[in-house]
Design a protein around this motif. Structure first.
Motif, PDB file in Angstrom:
ATOM      1  N   MET A  82     -29.392  56.029  43.048  1.00 51.28           N
ATOM      2  CA  MET A  82     -29.458  56.056  44.355  1.00 51.28           C
ATOM      3  C   MET A  82     -28.034  56.765  45.216  1.00 51.28           C
ATOM      4  N   SER A  83     -28.369  57.747  45.674  1.00 48.09           N
ATOM      5  CA  SER A  83     -27.211  58.645  46.308  1.00 48.09           C
ATOM      6  C   SER A  83     -27.784  59.224  47.548  1.00 48.09           C
ATOM      7  N   PRO A  84     -26.720  59.519  48.570  1.00 48.69           N
ATOM      8  CA  PRO A  84     -27.340  60.135  49.626  1.00 48.69           C
ATOM      9  C   PRO A  84     -27.709  61.727  49.518  1.00 48.69           C
ATOM     10  N   SER A  87     -32.358  59.512  47.938  1.00 45.93           N
ATOM     11  CA  SER A  87     -31.793  58.850  49.232  1.00 45.93           C
ATOM     12  C   SER A  87     -32.655  58.326  50.070  1.00 45.93           C
ATOM     13  N   ILE A  88     -32.261  57.478  50.932  1.00 43.65           N
ATOM     14  CA  ILE A  88     -33.260  56.853  51.879  1.00 43.65           C
ATOM     15  C   ILE A  88     -33.033  57.318  53.328  1.00 43.65           C
ATOM     16  N   GLY A  89     -32.199  58.438  53.392  1.00 42.92           N
ATOM     17  CA  GLY A  89     -31.902  59.016  54.701  1.00 42.92           C
ATOM     18  C   GLY A  89     -30.622  59.960  54.938  1.00 42.92           C
ATOM     19  N   TYR A  96     -27.816  59.750  56.308  1.00 50.07           N
ATOM     20  CA  TYR A  96     -26.729  59.139  56.761  1.00 50.07           C
ATOM     21  C   TYR A  96     -25.944  58.323  55.601  1.00 50.07           C
ATOM     22  N   VAL A  97     -24.674  57.920  55.414  1.00 48.46           N
ATOM     23  CA  VAL A  97     -24.112  57.407  54.522  1.00 48.46           C
ATOM     24  C   VAL A  97     -23.963  55.961  54.380  1.00 48.46           C
ATOM     25  N   LEU A  98     -24.589  55.144  53.414  1.00 53.13           N
ATOM     26  CA  LEU A  98     -24.269  53.683  53.229  1.00 53.13           C
ATOM     27  C   LEU A  98     -22.958  53.370  52.608  1.00 53.13           C
ATOM     28  N   GLY A 119     -22.732  51.715  49.775  1.00 56.43           N
ATOM     29  CA  GLY A 119     -22.990  51.633  48.591  1.00 56.43           C
ATOM     30  C   GLY A 119     -24.600  51.636  48.291  1.00 56.43           C
ATOM     31  N   GLY A 120     -25.099  51.775  46.988  1.00 61.20           N
ATOM     32  CA  GLY A 120     -26.513  52.123  46.795  1.00 61.20           C
ATOM     33  C   GLY A 120     -27.505  50.888  46.895  1.00 61.20           C
ATOM     34  N   ALA A 156     -29.940  50.740  49.824  1.00 55.78           N
ATOM     35  CA  ALA A 156     -30.836  51.715  49.423  1.00 55.78           C
ATOM     36  C   ALA A 156     -31.906  51.406  48.289  1.00 55.78           C
TER      37      ALA A 156
HETATM   38 CL1  6GU Z   1     -29.040  56.021  48.054  1.00 51.19          CL
HETATM   39  N1  6GU Z   1     -26.696  55.568  48.853  1.00 51.19           N
HETATM   40  C1  6GU Z   1     -25.673  55.622  49.834  1.00 51.19           C
HETATM   41  N2  6GU Z   1     -24.368  55.228  49.693  1.00 51.19           N
HETATM   42  N3  6GU Z   1     -25.929  55.996  51.085  1.00 51.19           N
HETATM   43  C2  6GU Z   1     -27.068  56.620  51.201  1.00 51.19           C
HETATM   44  C3  6GU Z   1     -28.175  56.485  50.483  1.00 51.19           C
HETATM   45  C4  6GU Z   1     -27.818  55.883  49.288  1.00 51.19           C
HETATM   46  N4  6GU Z   1     -29.196  56.975  51.322  1.00 51.19           N
HETATM   47  C5  6GU Z   1     -29.112  57.276  52.414  1.00 51.19           C
HETATM   48  N5  6GU Z   1     -27.679  56.995  52.387  1.00 51.19           N
END
Ligand code: 6GU
Length: 223
Positions: A86-88, A131-133, A135-137, A139-140, A143
Motif C-alpha cells: 500500500m503506497s501513495p 494507492s487509494i487516492g 493524498y498522503v496518509l 500509513g498504509g 488504505a
Molecule cells: Cl496506500 N498509503 C499512504 N500512506 N497514503 C496513501 C495511500 C496509501 N493511498 C493514498 N494515500
C-alpha cells in the motif's frame, strides 16, 4: 479467499474488519483475514524495524530484514497470487482493480509507515502497489482497510442480494441512480412518482436515465 496483512499497527486495522459485513463474511468462512505484526519479525533486541535513510534526509525507513523475514515466513505456508504494497505512489485503486483482486485466492498486503520501505523490498518481493487516492496518509493501514472492504464485498455470498454488487456505482463505469424509502412524502418532499407506479419496465428505464444523467453531471470522465 485468504488475506494476510503485515502491519506495525495491527489495532488500526481491526475495527473495520470486525464489524457488519466483513465480520459476517469471516464468520461464514468466505474470507480468512490474518494480521501479522511486523515488529514480531525484528531480530533486534529492541525490536527495531526502521532506520535512517542512506544519503541523509528526514524520516525513517522500514528496514528490509524484518519485512523479508515476515514475508518468507508467511510464504512458507501460503502461495500468494499477489503481494501488495500500500503506497501513495502505487496504481490508483478503482472498481476494476478491486474486481480483479477479488478473483485471487491468497493475497498478502504490506502496510508501510514513516518515509516508506527499503526500495529493495519493492523491487524483489512486491508484485503490485496500490494507492487509494492522490493524498498522503500516515500509513498504509487505512488504505488497506479500504482495499479489503472493496474486495471482500465482491466475494460470492458476502452480500445478501447476489446481484447487489453488480449494480454498484462504477461497476459498469456509471454512477448509481438515486434511491428512496418510506415515507413517500416527508414535509412536502415527494418520492418520484414513477417509483411508486409498480411498473418494472418504466422504473428500470427511469433508473438507467438517472444513472446516465448523474454520470454526465458528476463524473463525465467515466463516460
Ligand atoms: Cl496506500 N498509503 C499512504 N500512506 N497514503 C496513501 C495511500 C496509501 N493511498 C493514498 N494515500
Amino acid at each position: 479467499m485468504q488475506i494476510d496483512i503485515i502491519s506495525l499497527l495491527p489495532s488500526l486495522l481491526e475495527s473495520p474488519l470486525n464489524h457488519s459485513i466483513l465480520k459476517r463474511a469471516q464468520n461464514k468462512g468466505l474470507v480468512n483475514i490474518n494480521i501479522h505484526n511486523l515488529r514480531d519479525y525484528s531480530t533486534h533486541k529492541q525490536k527495531q524495524v526502521d532506520d535512517y535513510q542512506y544519503g541523509g534526509g528526514a524520516g525513517m525507513v522500514l528496514m528490509i530484514e524484518p519485512i523479508v523475514n515476515c514475508i518468507e515466513y508467511l510464504k512458507a505456508a501460503t502461495k500468494y497470487d499477489d503481494i501488495i504494497y500500500m503506497s501513495p505512489d502505487g496504481e490508483l485503486l478503482n472498481q476494476n482493480i478491486s474486481n480483479e483482486i477479488s478473483l485471487k485466492k491468497n493475497i498478502l498486503i504490506l502496510c508501510g509507515h514513516y518515509k516508506g520501505i527499503d526500495e529493495r523490498v519493492r523491487e524483489h518481493f512486491i508484485t503490485r502497489e496500490v494507492s487509494i487516492g492522490d493524498y498522503v496518509l500516515t500509513g498504509g493501514e487505512l488504505a488497506a482497510n479500504v482495499l479489503i472492504d472493496s474486495v471482500a464485498r465482491l466475494l460470492p455470498g458476502v452480500l445478501n442480494n447476489e446481484t447487489s454488487a453488480l449494480e454498484d456505482s462504477f461497476q459498469d463505469n456509471m454512477i448509481s441512480p438515486p434511491v428512496y424509502t418510506r415515507p413517500s412524502e416527508f414535509r412536502g418532499m415527494k418520492v418520484p412518482e414513477i417509483l411508486l407506479s409498480g411498473n418494472e419496465k418504466l422504473i428500470q428505464n427511469w433508473r438507467t436515465e438517472q444513472s446516465i444523467e448523474r454520470t454526465k453531471k458528476r463524473r463525465p470522465d467515466l463516460l
